[in-house]
Design an enzyme around this catalytic site. Structure first.
Site, PDB file in Angstrom:
ATOM      1  N   ARG A  12      21.793  27.881  -4.070  1.00 31.92           N
ATOM      2  CA  ARG A  12      21.589  29.266  -3.639  1.00 31.92           C
ATOM      3  C   ARG A  12      22.050  29.458  -2.196  1.00 31.92           C
ATOM      4  NH1 ARG A  12      18.557  32.639  -6.838  1.00 31.92           N
ATOM      5  NH2 ARG A  12      17.302  31.579  -8.386  1.00 31.92           N
ATOM      6  N   MET A  64      20.776  41.398  -8.235  1.00 30.41           N
ATOM      7  CA  MET A  64      19.833  40.635  -9.044  1.00 30.41           C
ATOM      8  C   MET A  64      19.834  39.135  -8.722  1.00 30.41           C
ATOM      9  SD  MET A  64      18.411  43.015 -10.652  1.00 30.41           S
ATOM     10  CE  MET A  64      17.473  42.198 -11.926  1.00 30.41           C
ATOM     11  N   ILE A 113      17.951  36.228  -6.097  1.00 30.63           N
ATOM     12  CA  ILE A 113      16.949  35.945  -5.068  1.00 30.63           C
ATOM     13  C   ILE A 113      17.690  35.343  -3.880  1.00 30.63           C
ATOM     14  CG2 ILE A 113      14.990  34.469  -4.483  1.00 30.63           C
ATOM     15  CD1 ILE A 113      14.102  34.772  -7.435  1.00 30.63           C
ATOM     16  N   LEU A 114      17.443  35.928  -2.713  1.00 34.41           N
ATOM     17  CA  LEU A 114      18.173  35.512  -1.512  1.00 34.41           C
ATOM     18  C   LEU A 114      17.317  34.559  -0.672  1.00 34.41           C
ATOM     19  CD1 LEU A 114      19.512  39.065  -0.866  1.00 34.41           C
ATOM     20  CD2 LEU A 114      20.940  37.067  -1.376  1.00 34.41           C
ATOM     21  N   HIS A 148      13.041  48.887  -4.785  1.00 38.58           N
ATOM     22  CA  HIS A 148      12.352  48.193  -5.884  1.00 38.58           C
ATOM     23  C   HIS A 148      11.594  49.227  -6.725  1.00 38.58           C
ATOM     24  CE1 HIS A 148      10.486  44.924  -8.026  1.00 38.58           C
ATOM     25  NE2 HIS A 148       9.358  45.600  -7.958  1.00 38.58           N
ATOM     26  N   THR A 159      12.404  40.667   3.621  1.00 34.70           N
ATOM     27  CA  THR A 159      12.067  39.439   4.330  1.00 34.70           C
ATOM     28  C   THR A 159      12.201  38.310   3.323  1.00 34.70           C
ATOM     29  OG1 THR A 159       9.732  39.581   3.762  1.00 34.70           O
ATOM     30  CG2 THR A 159      10.409  40.664   5.814  1.00 34.70           C
ATOM     31  N   GLU A 216      10.070  36.873   1.681  1.00 35.38           N
ATOM     32  CA  GLU A 216       9.130  36.947   0.561  1.00 35.38           C
ATOM     33  C   GLU A 216       9.675  37.931  -0.484  1.00 35.38           C
ATOM     34  OE1 GLU A 216       4.581  38.456  -0.240  1.00 35.38           O
ATOM     35  OE2 GLU A 216       5.260  38.189   1.819  1.00 35.38           O
ATOM     36  N   ASP A 249      10.423  40.779  -2.768  1.00 31.65           N
ATOM     37  CA  ASP A 249       9.853  42.129  -2.873  1.00 31.65           C
ATOM     38  C   ASP A 249       8.616  42.285  -1.990  1.00 31.65           C
ATOM     39  OD1 ASP A 249      11.833  42.786  -4.732  1.00 31.65           O
ATOM     40  OD2 ASP A 249      10.604  42.126  -6.418  1.00 31.65           O
ATOM     41  N   GLN A 260      14.046  59.712  -8.226  1.00 35.38           N
ATOM     42  CA  GLN A 260      13.398  59.547  -6.920  1.00 35.38           C
ATOM     43  C   GLN A 260      14.119  58.485  -6.090  1.00 35.38           C
ATOM     44  OE1 GLN A 260      10.739  61.542  -5.901  1.00 35.38           O
ATOM     45  NE2 GLN A 260      11.427  62.581  -7.757  1.00 35.38           N
TER      46      GLN A 260
END
Ligand code: GRF
Length: 220
Positions: free
Chosen positions: A69, A94, A96-97, A113, A145, A147, A149, A177
């Site tokens: 990653r 999509m 995870i960073l 989100h 950040t 963490e 979401d 929205q």
């Protein structure tokens, strides 16, 4: 630099409707900025056509080409650096960073989100809200950040869950929205009104509520 020169980078993996909302806000003057580049990890993403139709440079960086990653994240970061963005928007991205990507961009990196965070981080948010019998759902723009979401919320819009709702009907109601709040939060960030501090997110020097500012139509 004046705000007219502000540059955005948008990261997508799929449909690109939030990208389109941002592009429309730029074109219509609601957002005084330009999308400098769209990065995408999926060469089949319909959102690539959204970017191409607007004449925006796209770059595909396929995560499957990277063993770790962190290596993928370093490649993303290098691609961004070439475009010198003032802010970076995750818009249905999509992956995870890791801190390799997030740490250098902290304070300039937003995500959208589709839930009322801190409820339902992760996937299948609308399905989970329906299964839980919730009476309302929504969407949150938040600082990213390390963490998942979990960064400080900025702006949150709520919609009712109606009898007979399905994931499709609910997600369409939420999406409308999304398209209102992401360009708005982006504008605040680019104007320097929105800041991430050690204490959390601030707008115009005021600490934002833990769930972000409640969005109401007409909010500027
Ligand atoms: C949106 O629901 C967004 O909230 C979530 O992924 C979806 C992306 O949709 N993070 P699109 O690609 O912007 O149409």
């Amino acid at each position: 630099m004046t705000s007219r020169n502000k540059r955005l980078a948008v990261l997508i993996s799929g449909r690109g409707s939030n990208l389109l909302a941002v592009l429309r806000a730029c074109a219509g003057g609601a957002l005084d900025a330009k999308v400098a580049v769209v990065l995408c990890n999926n060469r089949d993403a319909p959102g690539l056509a959204v970017a191409a139709n607007a004449g925006i440079a796209t770059q595909i960086i396929d995560h499957r080409q990277y063993a770790r990653r962190e290596d993928f994240d370093a490649a993303l970061l290098a691609a961004l650096a070439a475009h010198d963005p003032d802010a970076v928007l995750l818009a249905g991205f999509m992956r995870i960073l890791t801190p390799v990507f997030v740490t250098p961009l902290t304070g300039r990196l937003l995500n959208i989100h589709p839930s009322l965070l801190p409820k339902y981080p992760g996937l299948n948010t609308h399905q989970r809200a329906l299964a839980a019998g919730d009476r309302e759902a929504g969407v949150t723009v938040h600082f990213v950040t390390t963490e998942l979401d979990g960064g400080p919320p900025v702006l949150q819009a709520r919609v009712p869950i109606l009898a007979g709702d399905t994931v499709d009907t609910l997600s369409a109601r939420v999406l409308a929205q999304e398209h209102a709040i992401y360009p708005l939060a982006t504008r605040w960030l680019l104007q320097g009104r929105l800041r991430l501090t050690a204490a959390g997110a601030e707008l115009d020097g005021q600490r934002l509520p833990a769930a972000g500012l409640p969005y109401v139509a007409g909010l500027e």
